[in-house]
Scaffold this motif. Structure first.
Motif, PDB file in Angstrom:
ATOM      1  N   ILE A 132     -11.448 -10.966 -58.737  1.00 27.72           N
ATOM      2  CA  ILE A 132     -11.475 -11.566 -57.394  1.00 27.72           C
ATOM      3  C   ILE A 132     -11.442 -10.431 -56.361  1.00 27.72           C
ATOM      4  CG2 ILE A 132     -10.320 -13.158 -55.794  1.00 27.72           C
ATOM      5  CD1 ILE A 132      -8.900 -14.386 -58.297  1.00 27.72           C
ATOM      6  N   ALA A 133     -12.373 -10.471 -55.391  1.00 25.91           N
ATOM      7  CA  ALA A 133     -12.351  -9.467 -54.317  1.00 25.91           C
ATOM      8  C   ALA A 133     -11.001  -9.564 -53.614  1.00 25.91           C
ATOM      9  CB  ALA A 133     -13.486  -9.726 -53.333  1.00 25.91           C
ATOM     10  N   HIS A 134     -10.455  -8.412 -53.198  1.00 29.85           N
ATOM     11  CA  HIS A 134      -9.069  -8.458 -52.724  1.00 29.85           C
ATOM     12  C   HIS A 134      -8.734  -7.353 -51.735  1.00 29.85           C
ATOM     13  CE1 HIS A 134      -9.335  -5.985 -56.420  1.00 29.85           C
ATOM     14  NE2 HIS A 134      -8.591  -5.142 -55.707  1.00 29.85           N
ATOM     15  N   SER A 135      -7.655  -7.589 -50.995  1.00 31.78           N
ATOM     16  CA  SER A 135      -6.940  -6.528 -50.278  1.00 31.78           C
ATOM     17  C   SER A 135      -5.494  -6.606 -50.724  1.00 31.78           C
ATOM     18  CB  SER A 135      -6.997  -6.737 -48.761  1.00 31.78           C
ATOM     19  OG  SER A 135      -8.266  -6.427 -48.255  1.00 31.78           O
ATOM     20  N   PHE A 136      -4.913  -5.476 -51.066  1.00 36.59           N
ATOM     21  CA  PHE A 136      -3.482  -5.440 -51.368  1.00 36.59           C
ATOM     22  C   PHE A 136      -2.755  -4.960 -50.123  1.00 36.59           C
ATOM     23  CE2 PHE A 136      -4.910  -4.628 -55.980  1.00 36.59           C
ATOM     24  CZ  PHE A 136      -4.990  -5.996 -56.213  1.00 36.59           C
ATOM     25  N   LEU A 137      -1.898  -5.829 -49.617  1.00 36.94           N
ATOM     26  CA  LEU A 137      -1.149  -5.546 -48.385  1.00 36.94           C
ATOM     27  C   LEU A 137       0.215  -5.040 -48.809  1.00 36.94           C
ATOM     28  CD1 LEU A 137      -2.025  -8.960 -46.701  1.00 36.94           C
ATOM     29  CD2 LEU A 137      -3.204  -6.775 -46.360  1.00 36.94           C
ATOM     30  N   ARG A 138       0.339  -3.743 -48.947  1.00 36.37           N
ATOM     31  CA  ARG A 138       1.589  -3.173 -49.492  1.00 36.37           C
ATOM     32  C   ARG A 138       2.575  -2.956 -48.347  1.00 36.37           C
ATOM     33  NH1 ARG A 138      -1.264   1.144 -53.571  1.00 36.37           N
ATOM     34  NH2 ARG A 138      -1.834  -0.332 -55.228  1.00 36.37           N
ATOM     35  N   ASP A 139       3.378  -4.005 -48.131  1.00 32.55           N
ATOM     36  CA  ASP A 139       4.297  -4.014 -46.990  1.00 32.55           C
ATOM     37  C   ASP A 139       5.508  -3.132 -47.265  1.00 32.55           C
ATOM     38  OD1 ASP A 139       2.708  -5.852 -45.644  1.00 32.55           O
ATOM     39  OD2 ASP A 139       3.713  -7.570 -46.559  1.00 32.55           O
ATOM     40  N   ASN A 140       5.784  -2.246 -46.328  1.00 40.34           N
ATOM     41  CA  ASN A 140       7.006  -1.443 -46.368  1.00 40.34           C
ATOM     42  C   ASN A 140       8.186  -2.326 -45.973  1.00 40.34           C
ATOM     43  OD1 ASN A 140       8.912   0.912 -45.635  1.00 40.34           O
ATOM     44  ND2 ASN A 140       7.111   1.972 -46.415  1.00 40.34           N
ATOM     45  N   TRP A 141       9.320  -1.762 -45.600  1.00 43.58           N
ATOM     46  CA  TRP A 141      10.535  -2.573 -45.367  1.00 43.58           C
ATOM     47  C   TRP A 141      10.479  -3.348 -44.059  1.00 43.58           C
ATOM     48  CZ3 TRP A 141      11.345  -3.079 -49.844  1.00 43.58           C
ATOM     49  CH2 TRP A 141      12.564  -3.133 -50.487  1.00 43.58           C
ATOM     50  N   SER A 185     -10.808 -10.896 -41.536  1.00 44.32           N
ATOM     51  CA  SER A 185     -11.814  -9.848 -41.345  1.00 44.32           C
ATOM     52  C   SER A 185     -12.933  -9.953 -42.390  1.00 44.32           C
ATOM     53  CB  SER A 185     -11.100  -8.493 -41.447  1.00 44.32           C
ATOM     54  OG  SER A 185     -11.963  -7.519 -41.930  1.00 44.32           O
ATOM     55  N   GLU A 186     -14.097  -9.455 -42.016  1.00 43.21           N
ATOM     56  CA  GLU A 186     -15.251  -9.481 -42.933  1.00 43.21           C
ATOM     57  C   GLU A 186     -15.316  -8.205 -43.766  1.00 43.21           C
ATOM     58  OE1 GLU A 186     -18.192 -11.938 -42.841  1.00 43.21           O
ATOM     59  OE2 GLU A 186     -16.347 -13.008 -42.336  1.00 43.21           O
ATOM     60  N   ASN A 187     -14.638  -7.168 -43.303  1.00 38.74           N
ATOM     61  CA  ASN A 187     -14.782  -5.872 -44.001  1.00 38.74           C
ATOM     62  C   ASN A 187     -13.435  -5.180 -44.165  1.00 38.74           C
ATOM     63  OD1 ASN A 187     -14.465  -5.459 -41.346  1.00 38.74           O
ATOM     64  ND2 ASN A 187     -16.205  -4.068 -41.063  1.00 38.74           N
ATOM     65  N   SER A 188     -12.554  -5.819 -44.923  1.00 40.08           N
ATOM     66  CA  SER A 188     -11.222  -5.245 -45.114  1.00 40.08           C
ATOM     67  C   SER A 188     -11.257  -4.166 -46.206  1.00 40.08           C
ATOM     68  CB  SER A 188     -10.252  -6.354 -45.495  1.00 40.08           C
ATOM     69  OG  SER A 188     -10.708  -6.997 -46.648  1.00 40.08           O
ATOM     70  N   LYS A 189     -10.210  -3.337 -46.200  1.00 39.67           N
ATOM     71  CA  LYS A 189     -10.098  -2.289 -47.229  1.00 39.67           C
ATOM     72  C   LYS A 189      -9.431  -2.867 -48.478  1.00 39.67           C
ATOM     73  CE  LYS A 189      -7.483   0.730 -44.976  1.00 39.67           C
ATOM     74  NZ  LYS A 189      -6.881   1.999 -44.523  1.00 39.67           N
ATOM     75  N   GLU A 190      -9.523  -2.154 -49.592  1.00 34.78           N
ATOM     76  CA  GLU A 190      -8.877  -2.672 -50.804  1.00 34.78           C
ATOM     77  C   GLU A 190      -7.348  -2.511 -50.719  1.00 34.78           C
ATOM     78  OE1 GLU A 190      -9.751  -0.830 -54.579  1.00 34.78           O
ATOM     79  OE2 GLU A 190      -8.764  -2.480 -55.651  1.00 34.78           O
ATOM     80  N   ILE A 191      -6.892  -1.403 -50.160  1.00 32.36           N
ATOM     81  CA  ILE A 191      -5.447  -1.146 -50.153  1.00 32.36           C
ATOM     82  C   ILE A 191      -4.986  -0.764 -48.757  1.00 32.36           C
ATOM     83  CG2 ILE A 191      -3.636   0.431 -50.979  1.00 32.36           C
ATOM     84  CD1 ILE A 191      -5.258   0.548 -53.627  1.00 32.36           C
ATOM     85  N   TYR A 192      -3.951  -1.446 -48.296  1.00 34.64           N
ATOM     86  CA  TYR A 192      -3.298  -1.097 -47.035  1.00 34.64           C
ATOM     87  C   TYR A 192      -1.854  -0.730 -47.357  1.00 34.64           C
ATOM     88  CZ  TYR A 192      -7.149  -3.439 -44.576  1.00 34.64           C
ATOM     89  OH  TYR A 192      -8.386  -3.816 -44.103  1.00 34.64           O
ATOM     90  N   GLU A 193      -1.450   0.478 -47.033  1.00 31.14           N
ATOM     91  CA  GLU A 193      -0.038   0.865 -47.123  1.00 31.14           C
ATOM     92  C   GLU A 193       0.541   0.596 -45.727  1.00 31.14           C
ATOM     93  OE1 GLU A 193       1.525   1.613 -49.837  1.00 31.14           O
ATOM     94  OE2 GLU A 193      -0.086   2.120 -51.228  1.00 31.14           O
TER      95      GLU A 193
END
Ligand SMILES: NC(=O)c1ccc[n+]([C@@H]2O[C@H](COP(=O)([O-])OP(=O)(O)OC[C@H]3O[C@@H](n4cnc5c(N)ncnc54)[C@H](OP(=O)(O)O)[C@@H]3O)[C@@H](O)[C@H]2O)c1
Length: 283
Positions: A132-141, A185-193
């Motif tokens: 599945i196409a995805h973005s991982f939203l890696r939320d800090n604290w 969004s139409e063009n998100s990144k795979e990983i967001y820190e």
């Protein structure tokens, strides 16, 4: 295009649905929660469906006809272990042909040594394996985690902590707004820190002094002393130990971050720290 937000009646979900409704229209946003009544009360303008991560059939029904999902991670310690419950969500998305998922993950989930990262690593991998196409939203604290520390400053009492190192605290509302914007969004990144600027407790305390106008002591103690201090405030020993453990990922360096991903996803600067502290204390 149909959007869905899972675990939508939690605090994160409420922030995300509000922004998503504004971005794509409430008629296109299905809210999913295991508590139907609570969700119906919160979202009078959205289609509400029941969805419990513990039961794959429930999630399969909830995700029918959905194109894009904001998959909000659940809490550990439930009836079904979190990695298994979240795999149910991934299987249900796959079965329904969901085209894109944004999943709220843990900082550097694939390499982090923090015990909290494991469920998130397993879920990220399940999403990748499902294709599945995805973005991982890696939320800090979340800054909200520090309510006890912040309230000490308001009371002009010593603000205690035990952890070394730094965290990228930001408002939960900044993370949830960013999540909704990435989903739309139409063009998100795979990983967001996703993180605010990295700060130590000493630096957070200095911002707290500015926010409150008080000049209290900011004091590092040992983890044991910190647990004893929490017990003195009325917490039982298990709860005190659990709260103290929230500082472990800070102490082991898992939450030091140096990216601009949160501002990028928000399309605006991260809420400044003094303003953020005032916002947490106002609620
Ligand atoms: N990065 C951080 O600092 C930080 C801090 C805290 C949490 N988190 C993560 O962020 C997530 C969202 O936070 P939050 O503030 O929105 O937490 P929250 O207010 O406790 O909301 C969590 C939501 O998940 C739902 N849920 C839990 N288990 C579920 C299951 N098996 N099936 C379906 N729904 C389930 C809960 O439903 P009920 O209301 O029915 O229980 C609730 O709606 C948390 O779940 C956790 O993974 C991150």
């Amino acid at each position: 295009m149909k959007y869905a937000v899972t675990a939508a009646a939690g605090r994160f979900g409420q922030g995300a649905v509000k922004v998503l409704n504004e971005l794509v229209g409430a008629e296109n946003v299905v809210v999913i929660d295991r508590n139907l009544e609570k969700a119906q009360g919160l979202y009078p303008n959205n289609e509400v469906r029941v969805g419990n991560y513990d039961e794959v059939a429930s999630m399969e029904a909830a995700l029918k006809g959905i194109d894009k999902v904001l998959f909000i991670s659940s809490q550990p310690g439930g009836k079904v272990d979190r990695a298994t419950a979240q795999k149910n969500v991934v299987d249900a998305m796959k079965k329904n042909g969901v085209k894109f998922v944004a999943y709220t993950s843990f900082p550097h989930a694939q390499t982090s040594k923090s015990a909290l990262a494991e469920d998130h690593r397993i879920t990220e991998n399940a999403i990748k394996d499902a294709g599945i196409a995805h973005s991982f939203l890696r939320d800090n604290w979340y800054l909200e985690n520090e309510i006890g520390f912040l309230k000490s400053g308001v009371a002009d009492q010593p603000a205690l902590y035990w952890a070394n190192n730094k965290a990228g605290w930001a408002l939960e509302g900044d993370y949830s707004e960013a999540a909704a914007k990435v989903l739309a969004s139409e063009n998100s990144k795979e990983i967001y820190e996703l993180a605010g600027a990295s700060r130590s407790y000493e630096e957070l305390g200095e911002a707290l002094k500015k926010a409150t106008g008080n000049d209290f002591e900011i004091k590092q103690v040992s983890e044991d002393e910190y647990i004893k201090y929490l017990e003195k405030t009325g917490l039982d020993s298990a709860t005190a130990a659990m709260f103290a453990s929230f500082q472990a990922p800070i102490n082991d360096g898992s939450l030091e971050e140096n990216t601009n991903d949160l501002a990028e996803a928000l399309g605006r600067p991260v809420t400044p720290i003094v303003e953020s502290i005032k916002e947490v204390l106002a609620h």
